[in-house]
Enzyme design. Structure first.
Site, short mmCIF file in Angstrom:
data_model
loop_
_atom_site.label_atom_id
_atom_site.label_comp_id
_atom_site.label_asym_id
_atom_site.label_seq_id
_atom_site.Cartn_x
_atom_site.Cartn_y
_atom_site.Cartn_z
N SER A 90 -0.91 0.47 -2.15
CA SER A 90 -1.01 0.45 -0.70
C SER A 90 -1.26 -0.97 -0.21
O SER A 90 -0.50 -1.89 -0.55
CB SER A 90 -2.09 1.43 -0.24
OG SER A 90 -2.06 1.57 1.17
N ASP A 110 2.94 6.61 -0.55
CA ASP A 110 1.80 5.83 -0.99
C ASP A 110 1.39 6.21 -2.41
O ASP A 110 1.20 7.38 -2.73
CB ASP A 110 0.62 6.07 -0.03
CG ASP A 110 -0.46 5.02 -0.17
OD1 ASP A 110 -0.60 4.45 -1.27
OD2 ASP A 110 -1.16 4.77 0.83
#
Length: 1883
Positions: free
Chosen positions: A1577, A1695
């Site tokens: 991320s 993600d």
């Protein structure tokens, strides 16, 4: 004739009229558009008229047509003129006069404008702003299946036999065990080759003869007899097929295998070698006749077998002594005894084996007469005194049956067994039998002459008097050769299972036989070749059998029992006069602190200043010096010559009367001391307060040669042959006056003559002052030993103990060429002759010169012909006298090249390391366990420390250290100085004086013109240990001495010391008796340890679990097996009491063994006679395999019949799949493979093949089963290994199961298998690559960062050692052995290919490499010639690419050009190499290809850097230009190769990830390098920015700009869309990531980088290491619902934090050893919820406004979905925190939201402060990795020691960066100096 008619004028007129009519008709037709249909008749008539006219006259028709055309043209012109002049102007006029009126209001105009603006925006958006969408290159895939498949690399490389296979191939394969054989030697063996046929079921006793059997065709099973205790059990409940046979299957041999044990070959070569040598072997001293003949002892009744046990007055007989029960056993019976001992099962005690040999009353009687034993009925232990035995068995030791054997029980510890040599005659044994409890010395005939040294009655003298035991032979041959018919059949004494190993053919089998006569002839004809075979066999024994028994089977105790037996057999204490005349007291006084240290030293100073004063004080309480008139007369009248040859001097120069005189104190009862030493009460020296450091520098012969004074030139690198000494050898007994040989060749002064003092040596320092001239050259003269030289005496005893002093067969004709000639070139090797299978093959070089060939060298000591006495003139005496306080550790288990420790006084404990510690260490060090053997003798010859002077007030805590280092030793030690941490003995007894300071003193004497000025290391100053404070318990002194440890320069650890740099003028000089001391900075002595004291911790560990195997007393030797075999020490050797030892360094012992193979032959003889049968059975069944690169060892689903232990080389386990292969693991040196399949009796799970040429020890399952029956403890040991292996695989599968399920091939083993690399080849892509400069910088990085435990080889260095024929066909075997030897010495061996492609060195380097580094220019991706060579070799080793760049920048996409054409590359590295001129980029910079403006900017940049440099010096500890050493690219590569990389993993958390920047800043400020980066991320974005250029400034700027874009609400609003998939389109987010990363590829990033994503298409995590960085970083940052998933090749990526928010396991899989894991994730509220079984949304909505309601804690739908998505991530996060090597850093940023990018600065500062606090805490604990720590901290030191590295440093001038950083910086500086010295002498 016909005439043409002519037309009339009337007809012409008619034609014309017709034509005119036609023209008019045509005109009318052209003017009218169509003819009228009403007038067809007229048209027809006109046409008829025209045709009629034409028919009438053609000319008229022509003219008529022309006329009509003209008229038509005129008409057309008229029409055009009318259109242009009338029609067009009329139309223009009408248009110009036209008018239009349009009326628009404002809304209409605004709408029109917005429409135009939107149209333009859309055009730009999809035409220019979406450029990133077109960057969609497919990630690079690596074809590992093709590259790593062994079938591709080596088709048919396994053991499949071709159709043309014949028995000669098997024969050639089998004799490879003998190493390289020259052609005549091979022909000699082949000439005697025979064949033998065995029918199925036939048996063959392998002990009936000594022939060498090879299975050519068929199958043979080898059996060993079962122990009597277990045979019945097996018979009752057997699991084997041989239920009641009494035999156990050991091995199954197929075609190509050998049946014979190599010990049978050794027995042939050692027939004439004695087990030990004593003075009684000399014909001048005939031993007393034995009481009983040997044959009579064997004929007694078996009822007497229990006599020894029934006698309460005496302890049982020593098993080994009983096995050789001369004095006059015949050779046949000796053969029988040895052979039977070898075949006795291990489950039966050795004592029982002796009883089975032949138990008669005579045996016990002789045993009692041979072993004086003292008894005590009130105690449970007994002292075992086998004459001169130097060992004391552990009273609690049990035999293999678990029953405490009486053999190991003795009365109270009264005296060392070696005290038979002490001056107390009542302890001396005698040849004659004595009643129980009667002192042997009281019997008539006992010898008390001091010259006999108390050894006249040792058990080895008994059997050696009869010629020594002969070679262990056949039982049947022994029966047939027994003399006088006194031999009873062996069946009466040995059951059937004791007959030895038996081979049985299961099918019709053909054997090839090399008879024993062939080896005997070989011994006589080619002695050098026979010596080489012995070396190879010993190498196999040490590297296969002992290695397996120690490391794998846990039989260390069994192996060390052999050394105990050797100590029993060969114990040679110093002369008794040395002890009884006060020599020991004088020696102790030598180690006292100097009382008058303020006095300035002069040239007259000596060690024995104020000696007469001390003597007068000492003699007040000591026995008067024994002497007589003869003594005085002899001392006064004898005039020694000016030059004394050491071999002409007896060990103790006393007259015959003096020899026969009994000491006056011999009848005094022994005084008890705390440690059992019977010291005479009147010989205690004056009391002292402390024990100071020092060395017995020169007790007598202070000559330049160390032993005697000759004209030997010390500038010579090798000792020159001495003049032929007299026939009276030093070891020969002497009767009468002292002989004085005459030597007129020199006018020098003998050190023994006392005529003049020793000349002062320059460059040395002393710790004593010279006394009067009378004591200068005769240090023991005042105590009655005028010619006693303790160094020579100790060397004599060591020579006898190791078998160097083998007496000549004929004393009248001694041979002086007793060993193979070793030329100077071979002596340069300075290595052990047996460490490798092909070690010291001097005949290879000698084969080029006929006079040195092993074929012509007929005089060899190994053959037993021409054995000469030991002549010290052949060797340089390098014995060092050292003192160790009680509790000191001399040698730790795992240390190599420890040397020999001869005990002068005191006791040494041989300890078995605690089993729990071993298991814990193995678990901890499994990846790096094979480098432990990489140690050298750098510190074994280190400088000795001076006695502390008056400059230190705290001399009471002076360390008791002593050591030596002369320049010649330095030159040899520097070969491997960087890779050795030194032995424990060196750390204790060398170079350091505890808390005392040091003062340079003038040199003692002048040596060669260039004496060394090498300073001793300035070590850590530690407080004295408790044991040191006690002092010497022997004499009651309370001197406090520290047993602190020391490491050489490359090791900074617990009590390590940092070596001072070598003096540049230091050259050869024998400093055997010179002490040196450095000047230490005062601040060193003020440093306090951070942790506990190592000596105390060692003592505590000893209490916790170490077990004592045996104790070595006076005259004994510790470290015998490990030193002579060249292996790492199996045990710890500690000082049980204060002990004085003579230390012979390993390098000195190597030189002796190279010149005298008799040492190894003596070892062979002793091993043959004393090795436990269990070890012999293991050796006979273990197979030493040498496999070629690519060869398949076994395949998947094959039966599991054996497992393997890697001795050298590298193996890989793979499984084949449909889409390629999967690499499971790689096994390096010391690893075991396949035991799980064998134990579970399952088929092979993987395919195992050799990556390169490897040596393996193969243990068949049958052997394992047999050993388990005989030694059940092995089953437990193997079970533990299996359990650890299974546990490791389970843990790894858990860690890698989810994290490494990526579809990218090769990622899981990207770095997991580089932790135990041993060899690396540096290969250039093209010849233009500066590979030599690259290797030099890489070597510097090794020295500066990890301690330089690597050796770099090129062709010139190899040829300099092995000669110009190193790469020839003859020298390949020698080269392979030498390289294998280097692998055991060093952590890493690097081959630098600096030769053309066609050279043999290039191919050798590639074939020997575990990993190949291809070095090329970053901007030249073309295929090079060396790459084609690499492909042609078809090696399966890992291949990594190193791209050189002149600057730290990579053009986007340039790396991809390299990788896409090379799918076989496993990894790549970008390296900055300033000044690079070979590449296009470097050429452009250097040749001025840049514009003038760019040149001007570059010049300005250089000027600014130069001007700012002076200010930076005060801000940074780095004084050199460029990047720090630890942060350079070469250091990163060095850490990568050694598996010491440091990784940084950044977790996800949205805006909270801004704290990552603070962590990176804190790491950089602390100087911690970052070698790899990974993230999830927001962590992937920050990590990618930093990995791009590895620079903090640009990373901070780009990250802040991204945060600003994300904080813009307008951008977020502009990206909103209808929330079908997500709330935004993702364009603004994509644009922000792309603007920060640009077009960089992941493979272009300077630091290796990865990011992870979650593939929701296939529900798995993916790891990305190639492709456009922005795409996968964006995919890793995709928050579901806010941004649409990223589509990559049809897969939807979101993600990566959903699966693993902190991918620590991925980083570890990439090869990181230490990982900093930064977690910035949010913390979920885990408080309990209570809202009932049903819930109304309306109620929740209303109650959210109620402050007293708990409705706010009820999660919403997005909250519930978010927690669901992170369920897996929470689990992996908790596992990551527990991973070893993970430094978990939790940032306190929970109060910030995921999208709070606007608070960037606050988050950044908070992360920085938190990181600094965490790093400071770890630093204080000593856990913080710095990238510069020594690799052997974790390998060789305990937890309490590894943190004290911070106290080892020298003075720092900068004064900046205090604390740990300051110390580290200086440590690197010192290490660099040592590294330079090592590189200069790398070969």
């Amino acid at each position: 004739m016909s005439q043409v008619p002519v037309a009339s004028p009337a007809s012409w007129s008619s034609v014309a009229s017709a034509a005119a009519a036609a023209v008019s008709a045509a005109t009318s037709a052209s003017s009218s558009l169509a003819a009228s249909v009403d007038e067809p008749a007229a048209t027809t008539a006109t046409a008829a008229t025209a045709s009629y006219a034409d028919e009438r006259n053609p000319l008229i028709a022509l003219f008529d047509g022309l006329l009509r055309v003209v008229l038509a043209s005129l008409n057309l012109i008229r029409i055009l003129a009318t259109f242009s002049t009338i029609t067009v102007p009329s139309l223009v006029y009408a248009i110009l006069h036209y008018s239009l009126t349009l009326q628009l209001n404002f809304p209409s105009l605004a709408l029109l404008f917005l429409t135009s603006l939107i149209s333009a925006f859309i055009w730009l958006r999809y035409r220019h702003l979406n450029k990133y969408e077109r960057l969609r290159e497919v990630p690079i895939t690596r074809d590992e299946g093709f590259n790593l498949n062994p079938d591709v690399a080596s088709p048919g490389g396994d053991n499949d036999r071709g159709s043309f296979h014949n028995y000669l191939d098997d024969f050639l394969q089998a004799i490879r065990i003998f190493g390289f054989l020259e052609k005549p030697v091979f022909h000699e063996l082949a000439r005697h080759l025979q064949t033998r046929r065995l029918v199925a079921g036939d048996s063959l006793s392998l002990d009936t003869d000594f022939s060498f059997y090879i299975v050519i065709d068929g199958h043979v099973q080898v059996y060993a007899p079962l122990p009597s205790a277990t045979a019945s059990a097996v018979g009752q409940d057997s699991v084997e097929d041989e239920d009641d046979s009494g035999y156990q299957l050991l091995n199954e041999v197929e075609s190509g295998g050998t049946l014979s044990s190599l010990f049978t070959i050794l027995s042939l070569f050692t027939e004439d070698v004695k087990l030990s040598f004593d003075d009684h072997d000399d014909p001048h001293l005939a031993p007393p006749h034995p009481a009983y003949p040997a044959m009579d002892r064997l004929n007694n009744s078996s009822a007497a077998n229990h006599l020894g046990r029934g006698n309460n007055a005496t302890a049982p007989t020593s098993p080994y002594s009983s096995a050789f029960n001369p004095p006059s056993q015949t050779a046949a019976q000796l053969q029988l005894n040895a052979a039977a001992l070898r075949n006795v099962p291990a489950a039966i005690s050795t004592e029982g084996a002796v009883e089975r040999l032949g138990g008669s009353a005579a045996v016990r009687s002789t045993s009692k007469s041979s072993h004086a034993r003292t008894a005590s009925s009130g105690t449970a232990s007994a002292t075992v005194q086998d004459g001169d035995t130097s060992t004391i068995m552990d009273p609690l030791e049990q035999n293999d049956d678990g029953v405490t054997s009486s053999l190991y029980h003795a009365p109270d510890l009264q005296m060392p067994p070696a005290q038979a040599a002490a001056p107390f005659s009542h302890f001396a044994p005698s040849y004659h039998p004595s009643p129980a409890g009667t002192p042997i010395s009281s019997l008539p005939g006992s010898t008390h002459s001091p010259y006999f040294r108390g050894r006249a009655t040792s058990i080895h003298a008994l059997h050696e008097a009869a010629g020594g035991p002969n070679t262990p032979g056949s039982i049947l041959s022994a029966m047939s050769s027994s003399a006088h018919g006194h031999y009873h059949p062996q069946a009466d004494y040995l059951p059937r299972q004791g007959a030895g190993t038996v081979a049985r053919a299961t099918v019709d089998t053909t054997l090839a036989v090399i008879p024993a006569e062939a080896f005997k002839r070989l011994t006589k004809k080619f002695p050098n070749a026979a010596a080489h075979i012995v070396q190879v066999i010993l190498a196999r024994l040490s590297r296969v059998t002992f290695h397996t028994a120690h490391k794998y089977l846990g039989l260390t105790k069994e192996v060390m029992r052999t050394e105990k037996s050797i100590n029993d057999l060969a114990c040679f204490p110093l002369p008794s006069e040395f002890y009884e005349k006060g020599g020991m007291d004088k020696l102790r006084h030598r180690f006292l602190p100097q009382p008058n240290s303020k006095r300035e030293t002069t040239v007259d100073d000596d060690y024995f200043r104020d000696f007469q004063e001390w003597t007068s004080i000492s003699q007040r309480s000591s026995t008067p010096v024994p002497g007589s008139k003869d003594d005085t007369k002899d001392a006064a009248t004898s005039s020694p010559p000016k030059v004394r040859i050491a071999s002409d001097l007896p060990s103790l120069t006393t007259s015959s009367k003096q020899s026969n005189q009994k000491p006056t104190s011999s009848r005094i009862s022994a005084a008890r001391t705390p440690w059992g030493h019977p010291d005479p009460p009147l010989k205690t020296p004056t009391a002292r307060n402390m024990v100071g450091p020092g060395d017995l520098l020169s007790m007598a012969s202070l000559s330049q040669d160390g032993w005697y004074t000759t004209g030997f030139d010390m500038h010579s690198a090798q000792p020159t042959p001495r003049a032929k000494p007299r026939s009276v050898s030093k070891l020969e007994p002497f009767h009468g006056p002292l002989p004085h040989p005459v030597d007129d060749s020199t006018d020098g002064t003998s050190p023994l003559s006392g005529a003049s003092p020793i000349p002062i040596r320059k460059g040395s320092s002393t710790m004593y002052h010279q006394g009067e001239a009378i004591g200068t050259d005769r240090p023991f003269a005042n105590i009655g030993l005028p010619h006693f030289d303790i160094k020579n005496e100790v060397m004599d005893c060591i020579a006898k103990s190791i078998g160097l002093a083998q007496a000549a067969h004929s004393p009248l004709a001694p041979s002086y060429q007793a060993s193979p000639h070793i030329n100077a070139q071979d002596s340069l090797l300075q290595r052990s002759v047996f460490k490798s299978a092909f070690g010291s093959l001097s005949m290879l070089d000698a084969a080029m010169a006929e006079e040195e060939s092993s074929i012509t060298g007929t005089n060899s000591s190994m053959a037993g012909h021409g054995h000469s006495g030991f002549h010290p003139s052949d060797f340089e005496n390098e014995v060092e006298i050292k003192f160790f306080p009680a509790g000191s550790t001399l040698v730790k288990a795992g240390e190599s090249r420890a040397g020999l420790f001869y005990v002068i006084d005191g006791f040494l404990d041989v300890l078995l390391p605690a089993e729990a510690n071993e298991l814990e260490e193995e678990d901890r060090l499994k990846p790096n366990m094979n480098h432990k053997s990489a140690k050298t003798d750098a510190s074994s010859g280190s400088s000795r420390q001076n006695r502390p002077g008056s400059h230190r007030k705290d001399s009471s805590s002076a360390s008791l250290r002593a050591g030596l280092l002369d320049e010649r030793n330095l030159r040899e030690a520097d070969v491997s100085l960087p890779q050795r941490r030194g032995t424990e003995a060196d750390r204790i007894s060398s170079n350091g004086d505890g808390n005392s300071g040091s003062v340079h003193r003038p040199a003692m004497r002048e040596g060669s013109s260039s004496s060394t000025s090498y300073g001793t290391p300035a070590g850590l100053r530690k407080k004295p240990t408790e044991s040191a404070k006690v002092g010497n318990a022997l004499d009651g002194t309370g001197g406090a001495g520290s047993s602190s440890r020391r490491k050489p320069s490359h090791v900074s650890s617990g009590s390590g010391a940092t070596t001072m740099p070598r003096h540049p003028d230091a050259t050869n000089s024998n400093m055997a008796f010179t002490a040196k001391q450095p000047v230490l900075h005062p601040s060193l002595h003020q440093q306090q340890p951070l942790r506990g004291k190592p000596s105390q911790q060692s003592s505590q560990r000893s209490k916790d679990g170490k077990r004592s195997i045996f104790t070595v007393g006076r005259g004994g030797i510790a470290g015998y097996l490990s030193s002579l075999l060249g292996t790492a020490s199996y045990v710890d050797i500690t000082a049980k009491t204060d002990v004085y030892v003579g230390f012979l360094p390993a390098h000195a012992l190597e030189r002796i063994m190279e010149r005298r193979p008799i040492v190894l032959l003596t070892l062979c003889k002793r091993l043959l006679s004393l090795l436990p049968p269990l070890i012999l059975h293991i050796d006979s069944s273990l197979d030493w395999q040498q496999v070629n690169a690519g060869q398949v060892i076994y395949r998947e689903d094959d039966p599991s019949d054996s497992f393997f232990i890697v001795i050298n080389g590298r193996l890989r386990a793979i499984t084949e799949k449909t889409n390629g292969i999967e690499v499971h693991n790689e096994y390096g040196q010391g690893d075991s493979v396949g035991e799980l399949d064998v134990i579970t009796n399952s088929r092979r799970r993987t395919t195992l093949h050799a990556i390169r040429d490897s040596e393996l020890a193969k243990m068949p399952s049958t052997l394992f089963n047999a050993i388990s029956v005989r030694h059940p403890a092995i089953t437990i040991q193997i079970s533990r290994i299996i359990a650890r292996r299974v546990r490791t695989e389970l843990v790894r599968s858990k860690q890698e199961g989810a994290a490494l399920g990526a579809p990218i091939p090769g990622l899981p083993d990207l770095g997991r298998n580089n932790l135990n690399l041993k060899t690396v080849a540096i290969v250039p892509v093209t010849r233009q690559v500066p590979v030599i400069d690259f290797a030099a910088k890489l070597q510097t990085a090794f020295d500066d960062t990890i301690g330089g435990r690597a050796i770099f080889l090129d062709q010139s260095s190899v040829m300099g050692v092995l000669g110009r024929h190193a790469f020839s066909r003859m020298g390949k075997l020698k080269l392979a052995g030498w390289l294998a030897d280097l692998e055991q010495k060093y952590r890493l061996v690097v081959y630098v290919v600096d030769t053309p492609v066609s050279s043999a060195w290039s191919q050798t380097s590639i074939r020997q490499a575990d990993c190949v580094l291809m070095v090329g220019f970053g901007d030249e991706p073309a295929m090079g010639e060396y790459e084609r060579l690499l492909m042609s070799v078809k090696t399966t080793a890992r291949k990594e690419l190193v791209l050189l760049h002149p600057e730290r920048s990579v053009p986007p996409g340039s790396t991809r050009e390299w990788l896409k054409n090379r799918p076989w590359v496993h990894a790549h590295h970008h390296v900055e190499m300033p000044g690079l001129t070979g590449s296009h980029a470097g050429a452009a910079i250097s040749t001025g290809g840049d514009p003038k403006a760019v040149k001007a900017l570059r010049n300005l940049k250089q000027k600014l850097e130069t001007s700012l440099q002076r200010y930076r010096k005060t801000m940074t500890p780095l004084s050199a230009s460029g990047r720090p050493h630890h942060a350079s690219d070469f250091a990163r590569l060095a850490r990568r190769l050694c598996g010491m990389s440091i990784g940084l993993v950044l977790g996800g958390g949205g805006a909270r990830g801004c704290a990552h920047l603070g962590v990176i800043r804190a790491l950089e400020e602390r100087g911690i390098p970052i070698d790899m980066v990974g993230g999830t991320s927001i962590g992937s974005l920050v990590g990618g920015l930093y990995a791009r250029e590895a620079e903090m400034v640009s990373t901070f700027g780009r990250a802040k700009r991204f945060a600003g874009r994300m904080a813009s609400l307008w951008r977020f609003a502009s990206d909103l869309t209808y929330p079908v998939v997500s709330y935004t389109t993702g364009h603004e987010f994509n644009r922000g990531v792309f603007k920060a990363i640009q077009e960089t590829h992941i493979e272009d990033m300077w630091i290796p980088f990865f990011c992870n994503t979650t593939n929701i298409t296939w529900s798995r995590m993916e790891v990305h290491t190639s492709g456009y960085a922005w795409r996968y970083i964006r995919g890793s940052m995709t928050l579901a619902g806010l941004i649409p998933p990223l589509v990559d090749e049809g897969n939807m990526l979101v993600d990566g934090g959903y699966v693993d928010n902190l991918p620590v396991t991925v980083m570890l899989a990439m090869g990181a050893r230490s990982v900093f894991a930064v977690d910035v994730g949010s913390i979920d509220d885990t408080s309990p919820r209570a809202y009932g079984d049903t819930l109304s949304g309306w109620w929740v909505l209303l109650n959210r406004w109620n402050p007293w309601s708990d409705a706010s804690k009820i999660p919403s739908i997005p909250d519930i979905q978010g927690r669901l998505t992170y369920v897996s991530s929470v689990k992996t996060l908790e596992e990551a925190k527990k991973v070893k090597g993970c430094f978990y850093m939790r940032m306190p940023v929970e109060e910030f939201g995921t999208l709070a990018f606007g608070r960037f600065d606050m988050i950044y500062e908070k992360g920085y402060k938190a990181a600094v606090e965490l790093l400071d805490g770890w630093d204080a604990e000593g856990k913080l990795p710095s990238g510069t720590e020594r690799e052997d901290f974790e390998d060789d030191w305990e937890d309490g020691d590894e943190y004290e590295e911070y106290e080892v440093y020298t003075d720092d001038e900068s004064g900046v960066g205090g604390g740990v950083r300051k110390i580290r910086k200086k440590r690197r500086r010192t290490r660099r100096k040592a590294g330079i010295s090592a590189r200069r002498n790398s070969i």
